[in-house]
Enzyme design. Structure first.
Site, PDB file in Angstrom:
ATOM      1  N   HIS A 112      33.087  -4.211 -19.193  1.00 15.21           N
ATOM      2  CA  HIS A 112      32.951  -5.141 -19.095  1.00 15.21           C
ATOM      3  C   HIS A 112      31.907  -5.617 -20.414  1.00 15.21           C
ATOM      4  O   HIS A 112      31.010  -4.928 -20.899  1.00 15.21           O
ATOM      5  CB  HIS A 112      31.951  -5.487 -17.779  1.00 15.21           C
ATOM      6  CG  HIS A 112      31.672  -7.259 -17.459  1.00 15.21           C
ATOM      7  ND1 HIS A 112      32.511  -7.873 -16.676  1.00 15.21           N
ATOM      8  CD2 HIS A 112      30.630  -8.049 -17.959  1.00 15.21           C
ATOM      9  CE1 HIS A 112      31.980  -9.151 -16.676  1.00 15.21           C
ATOM     10  NE2 HIS A 112      31.248  -9.089 -17.277  1.00 15.21           N
ATOM     11  N   ASP A 192      27.058 -14.184  -6.237  1.00 16.64           N
ATOM     12  CA  ASP A 192      27.291 -14.580  -7.690  1.00 16.64           C
ATOM     13  C   ASP A 192      28.191 -15.558  -8.049  1.00 16.64           C
ATOM     14  O   ASP A 192      28.144 -16.281  -9.043  1.00 16.64           O
ATOM     15  CB  ASP A 192      27.838 -13.012  -8.021  1.00 16.64           C
ATOM     16  CG  ASP A 192      28.165 -13.302  -9.582  1.00 16.64           C
ATOM     17  OD1 ASP A 192      27.062 -13.695 -10.334  1.00 16.64           O
ATOM     18  OD2 ASP A 192      29.205 -13.289 -10.235  1.00 16.64           O
ATOM     19  N   ARG A 199      24.929 -21.589 -13.038  1.00 10.55           N
ATOM     20  CA  ARG A 199      24.190 -21.412 -14.258  1.00 10.55           C
ATOM     21  C   ARG A 199      24.819 -21.946 -15.307  1.00 10.55           C
ATOM     22  O   ARG A 199      24.388 -22.223 -16.392  1.00 10.55           O
ATOM     23  CB  ARG A 199      24.402 -19.871 -14.366  1.00 10.55           C
ATOM     24  CG  ARG A 199      23.442 -19.137 -13.547  1.00 10.55           C
ATOM     25  CD  ARG A 199      23.460 -17.286 -13.554  1.00 10.55           C
ATOM     26  NE  ARG A 199      23.374 -17.057 -14.811  1.00 10.55           N
ATOM     27  CZ  ARG A 199      24.259 -16.051 -15.273  1.00 10.55           C
ATOM     28  NH1 ARG A 199      25.028 -15.534 -14.546  1.00 10.55           N
ATOM     29  NH2 ARG A 199      24.039 -15.679 -16.565  1.00 10.55           N
ATOM     30  N   SER A 214      24.448 -10.589 -12.586  1.00 12.06           N
ATOM     31  CA  SER A 214      26.004 -11.162 -12.062  1.00 12.06           C
ATOM     32  C   SER A 214      27.082 -10.263 -12.610  1.00 12.06           C
ATOM     33  O   SER A 214      27.739  -9.887 -11.726  1.00 12.06           O
ATOM     34  CB  SER A 214      25.892 -12.506 -13.213  1.00 12.06           C
ATOM     35  OG  SER A 214      27.277 -12.919 -12.956  1.00 12.06           O
ATOM     36  N   LYS A 218      29.179  -7.643  -9.496  1.00 11.78           N
ATOM     37  CA  LYS A 218      30.655  -7.537  -9.417  1.00 11.78           C
ATOM     38  C   LYS A 218      31.235  -6.213  -9.675  1.00 11.78           C
ATOM     39  O   LYS A 218      32.270  -6.024  -8.872  1.00 11.78           O
ATOM     40  CB  LYS A 218      31.055  -8.833 -10.613  1.00 11.78           C
ATOM     41  CG  LYS A 218      31.104 -10.072 -10.277  1.00 11.78           C
ATOM     42  CD  LYS A 218      31.868 -10.936 -11.299  1.00 11.78           C
ATOM     43  CE  LYS A 218      31.247 -11.076 -12.671  1.00 11.78           C
ATOM     44  NZ  LYS A 218      30.178 -12.117 -12.743  1.00 11.78           N
TER      45      LYS A 218
END
Length: 241
Positions: A112, A192, A199, A214, A218
């Site tokens: 990520h 989230d 956000r 966040s 996930k």
């Protein structure tokens, strides 16, 4: 099939604005306004119970979007200590399902990126890694935040390309092909998903605790065997240093 979380107690109070919803993590003195004020005034860190209560009641709809927005801005301005960030992440994970890849005869891996202009690594790396024997890549990717374009946004420019597969179909595709890049399902890290949208339109993207919770909520819910974090920095990213 991925199991559905059954260990979450969602508050069933009638009004989060004017009354104190009673729940597993509630207390007579715990209200949305009191929790917002605690972070705004920044005189002490949140307790674990306050964060869990706030996230659970936001997920269920008792804490309103405008109240969460006020709290997000307070976090953006005053930050969080490590324990608060960890508790927030855990509460966000427990707001939805956690995927189970134990039936796969493969090691599941993912990466990520924190994001930035021109960040397209996932589009190349995911199929490359999944081409190796014994490795599967279940990847839940994000949409754009602020000035960046997300992996999901890029993929959806391809005519007919679907990223909203849902958890069960996501599991089936990874099982059969060894790779899938999807947007998070509606029942994964539900808190989230709702906070992410707020956000993006309230200029609270740059907060490191909010970024961390966040991303990790996930990825923990996605539950791969291994995870690589690609932390971007510089003028085109959210993190300048």
């Amino acid at each position: 099939m991925p199991p559905k979380r059954s260990d979450i107690t969602i508050d069933n109070g009638t009004n989060a604005v004017n009354e104190e919803p009673k729940g597993k993590h509630g207390s007579p003195n715990m209200t949305p306004v009191s929790i917002i004020a605690t972070k705004r005034d920044n005189k002490r860190p949140h307790s674990d119970e306050e964060i869990k209560w706030f996230v659970q009641n936001f997920t269920s709809g008792l804490v309103k979007d405008y109240q969460m927005t006020a709290w997000l801005m307070a976090v953006c301005l005053n930050g969080m200590i490590d324990r608060e960030t960890a508790t927030l992440t855990s509460a966000m994970v427990n707001s939805g399902r956690i995927l189970d890849w134990s039936e796969l005869d493969a090691i599941t891996v993912d990466k990520h990126s924190t994001g930035g202009v021109g960040d397209k690594i996932s589009l190349i790396l995911a199929p490359l890694v999944s081409s190796f024997d014994g490795i599967a890549v279940p990847m839940m990717a994000g949409r754009g935040l602020g000035h960046t374009g997300g992996t999901i946004d890029k993929l959806e420019t391809i005519p007919g390309f679907r990223t909203d597969l849902g958890c069960d179909k996501f599991h089936d595709v990874v099982s059969s092909t060894g790779l899938a890049i999807v947007s998070p399902g509606s029942d994964v890290a539900v808190a989230d998903r709702k906070m992410y949208a707020l956000r993006d339109v309230t200029y609270t993207v740059r907060s490191l605790p909010l970024q961390t919770s966040s991303i990790m909520s996930k990825k923990i819910a996605e539950n791969p065997d291994s995870l690589v974090l690609d932390v971007k920095f510089g003028r085109a990213s959210f993190n300048k240093v």
